[in-house]
Design a protein around this motif. Sequence first.
Motif, PDB file in Angstrom:
ATOM      1  N   THR A 128       0.815  -1.281   0.092  1.00  0.00           N
ATOM      2  CA  THR A 128       0.014   0.027  -0.047  1.00  0.00           C
ATOM      3  C   THR A 128       0.827   1.099   0.118  1.00  0.00           C
ATOM      4  O   THR A 128       0.443   2.348   0.144  1.00  0.00           O
ATOM      5  CB  THR A 128      -0.976   0.125   1.159  1.00  0.00           C
ATOM      6  OG1 THR A 128      -0.177  -0.005   2.367  1.00  0.00           O
ATOM      7  CG2 THR A 128      -2.095  -1.173   1.314  1.00  0.00           C
ATOM      8  N   THR A 129       2.130   1.098   0.011  1.00  0.00           N
ATOM      9  CA  THR A 129       2.854   2.200  -0.185  1.00  0.00           C
ATOM     10  C   THR A 129       4.143   2.086  -1.295  1.00  0.00           C
ATOM     11  O   THR A 129       4.076   0.875  -1.791  1.00  0.00           O
ATOM     12  CB  THR A 129       3.933   2.459   1.334  1.00  0.00           C
ATOM     13  OG1 THR A 129       4.690   1.050   1.433  1.00  0.00           O
ATOM     14  CG2 THR A 129       2.870   2.624   2.377  1.00  0.00           C
ATOM     15  N   ALA A 130       4.773   3.127  -1.758  1.00  0.00           N
ATOM     16  CA  ALA A 130       5.718   3.145  -2.713  1.00  0.00           C
ATOM     17  C   ALA A 130       6.858   1.891  -2.539  1.00  0.00           C
ATOM     18  O   ALA A 130       7.359   1.846  -1.232  1.00  0.00           O
ATOM     19  CB  ALA A 130       6.345   4.114  -2.982  1.00  0.00           C
ATOM     20  N   PRO A 131       7.356   1.350  -3.575  1.00  0.00           N
ATOM     21  CA  PRO A 131       8.367   0.250  -3.211  1.00  0.00           C
ATOM     22  C   PRO A 131       9.609   0.927  -2.572  1.00  0.00           C
ATOM     23  O   PRO A 131      10.112   1.996  -3.150  1.00  0.00           O
ATOM     24  CB  PRO A 131       8.598  -0.447  -4.620  1.00  0.00           C
ATOM     25  CG  PRO A 131       8.026   0.546  -5.633  1.00  0.00           C
ATOM     26  CD  PRO A 131       6.943   1.031  -4.873  1.00  0.00           C
ATOM     27  N   ALA A 132      10.297   0.290  -1.671  1.00  0.00           N
ATOM     28  CA  ALA A 132      11.499   0.988  -1.254  1.00  0.00           C
ATOM     29  C   ALA A 132      12.849   0.691  -2.384  1.00  0.00           C
ATOM     30  O   ALA A 132      13.771   1.248  -2.170  1.00  0.00           O
ATOM     31  CB  ALA A 132      12.047   0.116  -0.038  1.00  0.00           C
ATOM     32  N   ALA A 133      12.671  -0.224  -3.077  1.00  0.00           N
ATOM     33  CA  ALA A 133      13.657  -0.419  -4.281  1.00  0.00           C
ATOM     34  C   ALA A 133      13.000  -0.771  -5.548  1.00  0.00           C
ATOM     35  O   ALA A 133      11.915  -0.867  -5.566  1.00  0.00           O
ATOM     36  CB  ALA A 133      14.510  -1.788  -3.657  1.00  0.00           C
ATOM     37  N   PRO A 134      13.934  -0.553  -6.670  1.00  0.00           N
ATOM     38  CA  PRO A 134      15.449  -0.392  -6.598  1.00  0.00           C
ATOM     39  C   PRO A 134      15.794   1.051  -6.329  1.00  0.00           C
ATOM     40  O   PRO A 134      15.190   2.107  -6.679  1.00  0.00           O
ATOM     41  CB  PRO A 134      15.824  -0.692  -8.104  1.00  0.00           C
ATOM     42  CG  PRO A 134      14.611  -0.531  -8.802  1.00  0.00           C
ATOM     43  CD  PRO A 134      13.237  -0.920  -7.849  1.00  0.00           C
ATOM     44  N   ARG A 135      16.986   1.109  -5.753  1.00  0.00           N
ATOM     45  CA  ARG A 135      17.353   2.460  -5.321  1.00  0.00           C
ATOM     46  C   ARG A 135      18.557   2.972  -6.107  1.00  0.00           C
ATOM     47  O   ARG A 135      19.256   4.019  -6.040  1.00  0.00           O
ATOM     48  CB  ARG A 135      17.703   2.653  -3.840  1.00  0.00           C
ATOM     49  CG  ARG A 135      16.587   2.269  -3.028  1.00  0.00           C
ATOM     50  CD  ARG A 135      16.908   2.082  -1.512  1.00  0.00           C
ATOM     51  NE  ARG A 135      17.515   0.550  -1.524  1.00  0.00           N
ATOM     52  CZ  ARG A 135      17.764   0.073  -0.135  1.00  0.00           C
ATOM     53  NH1 ARG A 135      17.699   0.661   0.544  1.00  0.00           N
ATOM     54  NH2 ARG A 135      18.594  -1.159  -0.340  1.00  0.00           N
ATOM     55  N   ASN A 136      18.966   1.863  -7.003  1.00  0.00           N
ATOM     56  CA  ASN A 136      20.296   2.023  -7.649  1.00  0.00           C
ATOM     57  C   ASN A 136      20.054   2.166  -9.378  1.00  0.00           C
ATOM     58  O   ASN A 136      20.811   1.767 -10.034  1.00  0.00           O
ATOM     59  CB  ASN A 136      21.413   0.792  -7.339  1.00  0.00           C
ATOM     60  CG  ASN A 136      20.475  -0.483  -7.543  1.00  0.00           C
ATOM     61  OD1 ASN A 136      19.409  -0.550  -8.165  1.00  0.00           O
ATOM     62  ND2 ASN A 136      21.314  -1.400  -7.695  1.00  0.00           N
ATOM     63  N   LEU A 137      19.039   2.609  -9.484  1.00  0.00           N
ATOM     64  CA  LEU A 137      18.599   2.813 -11.086  1.00  0.00           C
ATOM     65  C   LEU A 137      19.594   3.329 -12.010  1.00  0.00           C
ATOM     66  O   LEU A 137      19.891   3.412 -13.138  1.00  0.00           O
ATOM     67  CB  LEU A 137      17.259   3.105 -11.240  1.00  0.00           C
ATOM     68  CG  LEU A 137      16.425   3.045 -12.400  1.00  0.00           C
ATOM     69  CD1 LEU A 137      16.302   1.305 -12.565  1.00  0.00           C
ATOM     70  CD2 LEU A 137      15.159   3.708 -12.585  1.00  0.00           C
ATOM     71  N   ALA A 138      20.143   4.487 -11.343  1.00  0.00           N
ATOM     72  CA  ALA A 138      21.231   5.227 -11.745  1.00  0.00           C
ATOM     73  C   ALA A 138      22.190   4.183 -12.411  1.00  0.00           C
ATOM     74  O   ALA A 138      23.063   4.583 -13.515  1.00  0.00           O
ATOM     75  CB  ALA A 138      21.845   6.268 -11.114  1.00  0.00           C
ATOM     76  N   LEU A 139      22.567   3.116 -11.934  1.00  0.00           N
ATOM     77  CA  LEU A 139      23.744   2.173 -12.482  1.00  0.00           C
ATOM     78  C   LEU A 139      23.412   1.988 -13.972  1.00  0.00           C
ATOM     79  O   LEU A 139      24.307   1.507 -14.505  1.00  0.00           O
ATOM     80  CB  LEU A 139      23.533   0.859 -11.398  1.00  0.00           C
ATOM     81  CG  LEU A 139      24.413   1.326 -10.241  1.00  0.00           C
ATOM     82  CD1 LEU A 139      24.408  -0.040  -9.395  1.00  0.00           C
ATOM     83  CD2 LEU A 139      25.771   1.838 -10.387  1.00  0.00           C
TER      84      LEU A 139
END
Length: 343
Positions: free
Chosen positions: A261-272
């Motif tokens: 019910t909340t935004a996913p925490a990952a992926p946090r490394n999409l800049a790779l």
Amino acid sequence: MAEQTAAAPSTAREWHLAARPQGWPVPADFALVEAPVRTPGPGEILVRNAYLSVDPYMRGRMNDVKSYVPPFQLGQAMDGGAVGYVVASEAEGFAPGDAVLHGLGWREYATLDATRAVKVDPAAAPLSAYLGVLGMPGLTAYAGLLAVGGLKEGDKVFVSGAAGAVGSLVGQIARLKGASLVVGSAGSAEKVAKLVDEYGFDAAFNYKDAPVAQQLAEAAPDGIDLYFDNVGGDHLEAAIGALNAHGRAVLCGAIAQYNDTTAPAAPRNLALAIGKRLRLEGMLVADHAGLQPQFVAEVAGWLTSGELRTEETVVDGFENATEAFLDLLRGVNTGKMVVRLDG
């Protein structure tokens, strides 16, 4: 064949969506309803369903949001893949007793336009196989890996949700097509053992045992070239970290997020993805219908030779269909989850 061609009752049961789930679905979100069985009109057939499919994508259809497929409507029968036997036909080319694959599951009897049904051969494969390895999950694995992912001989492949209907086939097809390394993740020690011992994965791990990125690095120390994503979240983040330059990720599903019910925490490394020049591509199996003949011919050959193994989790009883769906979301199944109707 007498049982298969017996006259249909005047009413039969169907599953309705009673409420839109908030987070994880619960039994109260569904209602088992007695409804009239409609006599087929011109060009239509009436089918007694024998097996129903429950699939992760159905969770998304329970939300009232615009998507690639319309949401289920409250107070109406849900739908999904089903196979069964024609009991009455007003359509040329279909006769009582014919086995057919169609899209009006979640009900005991279905009346539909014959153009929306495909005849299948129960002598060539078990009827339920047309919902799994020879059906939508099988084509998803085949097209996603080969057409979308562009698998090349020697590729190192990682598959999440690897013990499920799609993932288990992805890993095996990758091996048959010359991948140099096939790694899978699953949610229990039993499933991990099955991936390696029965499905021929080179390595597998239980994502509950330690961080996915750590376990993937141990299983694929030289990185991966292709990731088939059924899970999303931390699995996608780990794969982005492990993908080599010009790696590809096939975004097929995100079951880890379907009930959030909340935004996913990952992926946090999409800049790779920029520096690695990665390609992350979503896929819908409907876009690859043209591959169906090639897919059936090649996969049927692998099944016949024993090179491809498949497994089903079968739940008996139409009244247990929603519990089967909930178990699917919990990861209880190994391979394709199907519901076998009584009778």
